[in-house]
Design an enzyme around this catalytic site. Structure first.
Site, PDB file in Angstrom:
ATOM      1  CE1 TYR A   1      -0.944  -1.026   3.766  1.00  0.00           C
ATOM      2  CE2 TYR A   1      -1.467   0.169   1.750  1.00  0.00           C
ATOM      3  CZ  TYR A   1      -1.550   0.028   3.120  1.00  0.00           C
ATOM      4  OH  TYR A   1      -2.242   0.962   3.851  1.00  0.00           O
ATOM      5  CB  ILE A   2       6.068  -5.098   0.964  1.00  0.00           C
ATOM      6  CG1 ILE A   2       6.537  -3.833   0.209  1.00  0.00           C
ATOM      7  CG2 ILE A   2       6.864  -6.332   0.558  1.00  0.00           C
ATOM      8  CD1 ILE A   2       6.388  -3.863  -1.278  1.00  0.00           C
TER       9      ILE A   2
ATOM     10  N   GLY B   1      10.116  -2.566  -1.565  1.00  0.00           N
ATOM     11  CA  GLY B   1       9.518  -1.230  -1.439  1.00  0.00           C
ATOM     12  C   GLY B   1      10.402  -0.193  -2.123  1.00  0.00           C
TER      13      GLY B   1
ATOM     14  CD  GLU C   1       7.040   5.712  15.788  1.00  0.00           C
ATOM     15  OE1 GLU C   1       7.909   4.902  16.126  1.00  0.00           O
ATOM     16  OE2 GLU C   1       6.282   6.287  16.578  1.00  0.00           O
TER      17      GLU C   1
ATOM     18  CE1 TYR D   1       6.469   5.559   1.430  1.00  0.00           C
ATOM     19  CE2 TYR D   1       5.351   6.368   3.389  1.00  0.00           C
ATOM     20  CZ  TYR D   1       5.377   5.550   2.284  1.00  0.00           C
ATOM     21  OH  TYR D   1       4.325   4.717   2.029  1.00  0.00           O
TER      22      TYR D   1
HETATM   23  C1  LIG Z   1       7.020   0.447   4.305  1.00  0.00           C
HETATM   24  C2  LIG Z   1       7.270  -0.633   3.245  1.00  0.00           C
HETATM   25  C3  LIG Z   1       6.508  -0.273   1.957  1.00  0.00           C
HETATM   26  C4  LIG Z   1       8.792  -0.671   2.961  1.00  0.00           C
HETATM   27  O1  LIG Z   1       9.065  -1.659   1.985  1.00  0.00           O
HETATM   28  P1  LIG Z   1      10.188  -2.765   2.247  1.00  0.00           P
HETATM   29  O2  LIG Z   1      10.256  -3.595   1.023  1.00  0.00           O
HETATM   30  O3  LIG Z   1       9.906  -3.456   3.528  1.00  0.00           O
HETATM   31  O4  LIG Z   1      11.519  -1.847   2.438  1.00  0.00           O
HETATM   32  P2  LIG Z   1      12.910  -2.049   1.695  1.00  0.00           P
HETATM   33  O5  LIG Z   1      13.439  -3.394   2.040  1.00  0.00           O
HETATM   34  O6  LIG Z   1      12.782  -1.724   0.245  1.00  0.00           O
HETATM   35  O7  LIG Z   1      13.795  -0.920   2.390  1.00  0.00           O
HETATM   36  C5  LIG Z   1      14.338   0.132   1.605  1.00  0.00           C
HETATM   37  C6  LIG Z   1      15.202   1.047   2.435  1.00  0.00           C
HETATM   38  O8  LIG Z   1      14.457   1.579   3.532  1.00  0.00           O
HETATM   39  C7  LIG Z   1      15.090   1.215   4.734  1.00  0.00           C
HETATM   40  N1  LIG Z   1      14.085   0.914   5.719  1.00  0.00           N
HETATM   41  C8  LIG Z   1      13.137  -0.041   5.644  1.00  0.00           C
HETATM   42  N2  LIG Z   1      12.430  -0.050   6.777  1.00  0.00           N
HETATM   43  C9  LIG Z   1      12.989   0.903   7.568  1.00  0.00           C
HETATM   44  C10 LIG Z   1      12.738   1.351   8.877  1.00  0.00           C
HETATM   45  N3  LIG Z   1      11.799   0.788   9.631  1.00  0.00           N
HETATM   46  N4  LIG Z   1      13.481   2.341   9.360  1.00  0.00           N
HETATM   47  C11 LIG Z   1      14.479   2.900   8.629  1.00  0.00           C
HETATM   48  N5  LIG Z   1      14.761   2.513   7.393  1.00  0.00           N
HETATM   49  C12 LIG Z   1      14.029   1.524   6.881  1.00  0.00           C
HETATM   50  C13 LIG Z   1      15.917  -0.011   4.427  1.00  0.00           C
HETATM   51  O9  LIG Z   1      16.975  -0.131   5.333  1.00  0.00           O
HETATM   52  C14 LIG Z   1      16.376   0.279   3.034  1.00  0.00           C
HETATM   53  O10 LIG Z   1      17.495   1.175   3.114  1.00  0.00           O
HETATM   54  P3  LIG Z   1      18.658   1.213   1.981  1.00  0.00           P
HETATM   55  O11 LIG Z   1      17.997   1.791   0.771  1.00  0.00           O
HETATM   56  O12 LIG Z   1      19.664   2.136   2.567  1.00  0.00           O
HETATM   57  O13 LIG Z   1      19.102  -0.192   1.783  1.00  0.00           O
HETATM   58  C15 LIG Z   1       6.844  -2.053   3.731  1.00  0.00           C
HETATM   59  O14 LIG Z   1       7.573  -2.389   4.887  1.00  0.00           O
HETATM   60  C16 LIG Z   1       5.350  -2.209   3.996  1.00  0.00           C
HETATM   61  O15 LIG Z   1       4.611  -2.601   3.119  1.00  0.00           O
HETATM   62  N6  LIG Z   1       4.897  -1.941   5.240  1.00  0.00           N
HETATM   63  C17 LIG Z   1       3.520  -2.182   5.652  1.00  0.00           C
HETATM   64  C18 LIG Z   1       2.516  -1.361   4.902  1.00  0.00           C
HETATM   65  C19 LIG Z   1       2.742   0.111   5.034  1.00  0.00           C
HETATM   66  O16 LIG Z   1       2.972   0.644   6.108  1.00  0.00           O
HETATM   67  N7  LIG Z   1       2.642   0.786   3.884  1.00  0.00           N
HETATM   68  C20 LIG Z   1       2.762   2.217   3.803  1.00  0.00           C
HETATM   69  C21 LIG Z   1       1.418   2.821   3.999  1.00  0.00           C
HETATM   70  S1  LIG Z   1       1.516   4.585   3.790  1.00  0.00           S
END
Ligand SMILES: CC(C)(COP(=O)(O)OP(=O)(O)OC[C@H]1O[C@@H](n2cnc3c(N)ncnc32)[C@H](O)[C@@H]1OP(=O)(O)O)[C@@H](O)C(=O)NCCC(=O)NCCS
Length: 173
Positions: free
Chosen positions: A99-100, A110, A138, A144
């Site tokens: 979680y971020i 992430g 989504e 992932y």
């Molecule tokens: C999901 C989560 C962990 C991702 O972390 P983040 O720091 O926001 O993502 P990042 O900035 O590191 O993105 C990394 C890569 O994923 C891609 N990405 C991020 N969100 C994306 C999306 N919605 N759709 C497609 N790609 C995505 C980015 O473009 C980036 O791509 P790159 O490696 O080619 O540059 C974060 O948004 C989060 O905490 N969400 C809410 C909690 C949650 O849902 N946790 C998971 C529970 S199972």
């Protein structure tokens, strides 16, 4: 410009800030798509200091904070061996939670945490990293997939009184 990301293992003395962060990020992520009563029912047992102290004291479970300029931006929970919530394959590593905080999302934190997990699993000669993710999350599923995870199953998950489906995803190493 992006700031350097520091990854720091969470100690038992950090249980209170970890609990606060976990509860906040959980509600921020899922409240808009779920019933408040189901969220609160789940949170009442999942997010207590006693539970977090127990989780932090569990052998084979590890929490890490992601820090930006010394500020907590997010966290991850990893499970090895019998601490895994299922499978319990000694050759696997589970990401139970990642979680971020909203204001830090989309800044590669992430991705940095996932890379840290993959490097850790490789250094321990494990075969794969796996996780469960809500089928309607989504954004996380795309994230992932972007990191090379593929679906290999699903399982039911109770959010309060709402039976939901988690997709199980794995990245082979
Ligand atoms: C999901 C989560 C962990 C991702 O972390 P983040 O720091 O926001 O993502 P990042 O900035 O590191 O993105 C990394 C890569 O994923 C891609 N990405 C991020 N969100 C994306 C999306 N919605 N759709 C497609 N790609 C995505 C980015 O473009 C980036 O791509 P790159 O490696 O080619 O540059 C974060 O948004 C989060 O905490 N969400 C809410 C909690 C949650 O849902 N946790 C998971 C529970 S199972």
């Amino acid at each position: 410009m992006l700031h350097p990301i520091e990854i720091k293992q969470v100690n038992i003395s950090d249980a209170a800030p970890l609990l606060e962060l976990s509860r906040k990020t959980f509600f921020d992520a899922f409240l808009h798509q779920n019933n408040t009563a189901d969220m609160e029912t789940y949170a009442a047992t999942a997010f207590t200091l006693q539970k977090f102290e127990k989780e932090l004291g569990t052998a084979d479970s590890e929490f890490y904070f992601a820090l930006i300029e010394g500020n907590i931006a997010g966290y991850i929970k990893l499970n090895y061996n019998t601490a895994q919530t299922e499978l319990q394959d000694t050759n696997a590593l589970e990401i139970e939670r990642i979680y971020i905080l909203q204001q830090y999302q989309g800044q590669q934190i992430g991705k940095h945490l996932i890379n840290f997990v993959i490097d850790t699993a490789i250094s321990k000669k494990l075969n794969y990293v796996w996780l469960g993710v809500w089928e309607h999350n989504e954004k996380a599923i795309s994230f992932y997939k972007n990191k090379g995870f593929e679906q290999f199953g699903s399982h039911p998950f109770m959010l309060g009184g709402d039976e939901q489906t988690d997709i199980l995803m794995r990245k082979s190493l």
